[in-house]
Design a protein around this motif. Structure first.
Motif, short mmCIF file in Angstrom:
data_model
loop_
_atom_site.label_atom_id
_atom_site.label_comp_id
_atom_site.label_asym_id
_atom_site.label_seq_id
_atom_site.Cartn_x
_atom_site.Cartn_y
_atom_site.Cartn_z
N TRP A 24 0.84 -1.20 0.00
CA TRP A 24 0.00 0.00 0.00
C TRP A 24 0.87 1.25 0.00
O TRP A 24 0.61 2.20 -0.73
N PRO A 34 -6.93 1.44 -2.88
CA PRO A 34 -7.82 1.95 -1.84
C PRO A 34 -7.17 1.92 -0.45
O PRO A 34 -6.29 1.11 -0.18
N VAL A 36 -8.48 0.89 2.16
CA VAL A 36 -8.88 -0.32 2.88
C VAL A 36 -7.76 -1.35 2.88
O VAL A 36 -7.67 -2.17 3.80
N PHE A 39 -5.90 -0.75 5.98
CA PHE A 39 -6.66 -1.22 7.14
C PHE A 39 -6.59 -2.74 7.29
O PHE A 39 -6.48 -3.26 8.40
N VAL A 40 -6.65 -3.46 6.18
CA VAL A 40 -6.53 -4.93 6.21
C VAL A 40 -5.13 -5.30 6.70
O VAL A 40 -4.97 -6.22 7.51
N SER A 43 -4.99 -4.80 10.36
CA SER A 43 -5.77 -5.85 11.03
C SER A 43 -4.97 -7.13 11.17
O SER A 43 -4.94 -7.74 12.24
#
Length: 134
Positions: A24, A34, A36, A39-40, A43
């Protein structure tokens, strides 16, 4: 044996989180990348790190209710991961513009596998307070 599998799954999640986060970061200015994805990555990194801390007893030393947090976190990760796997499979049956999404499907699978192993580990630990012959 379950403990070793849980440690290996946690290490795999941490490695995947770092790799995904680096990916990313490298392509963050690309409009197709994105947020997200970050965020993944976080996580996976947090799930793996917290699980390793729980297995080593790190959180008990600090007086945290680690078992309750561990079971709640792994239960949520198993549920979210299973739904994400289902969504990924359904999407890949009819991909838009021939764009198969195997990255999110792989991340969801890693998350779910570790969560399932973690819940098995928790159930076998004897901290649930349930009768074994029930």
């Amino acid at each position: 044996m379950v403990r070793i599998a849980l440690i290996l799954a946690s290490i795999a999640n941490i490695a995947a989180g770092i790799g995904l986060g680096a990916l990313w970061f490298k392509f963050r200015h690309d409009p197709e990348m994105p947020i997200v994805v970050l965020f993944v990555a976080l996580s996976l990194l947090i799930q793996g790190g917290f699980t390793l801390g729980h297995v080593r007893g790190l959180w008990k030393q600090w007086g945290l209710p680690s078992f309750s947090l561990f079971v709640a976190g792994e239960g949520a990760a198993a549920l979210v991961g299973a739904v994400a796997i289902l969504q990924g499979v359904i999407y890949n049956l009819r991909p838009i513009n021939g764009d198969y999404e195997f990255g999110p499907l792989t991340a969801a699978t890693l998350m779910t596998i570790q969560a399932t192993i973690g819940l098995i580990f928790a159930a076998r630990s004897g901290e649930f307070g349930v009768r074994k012959n029930a």
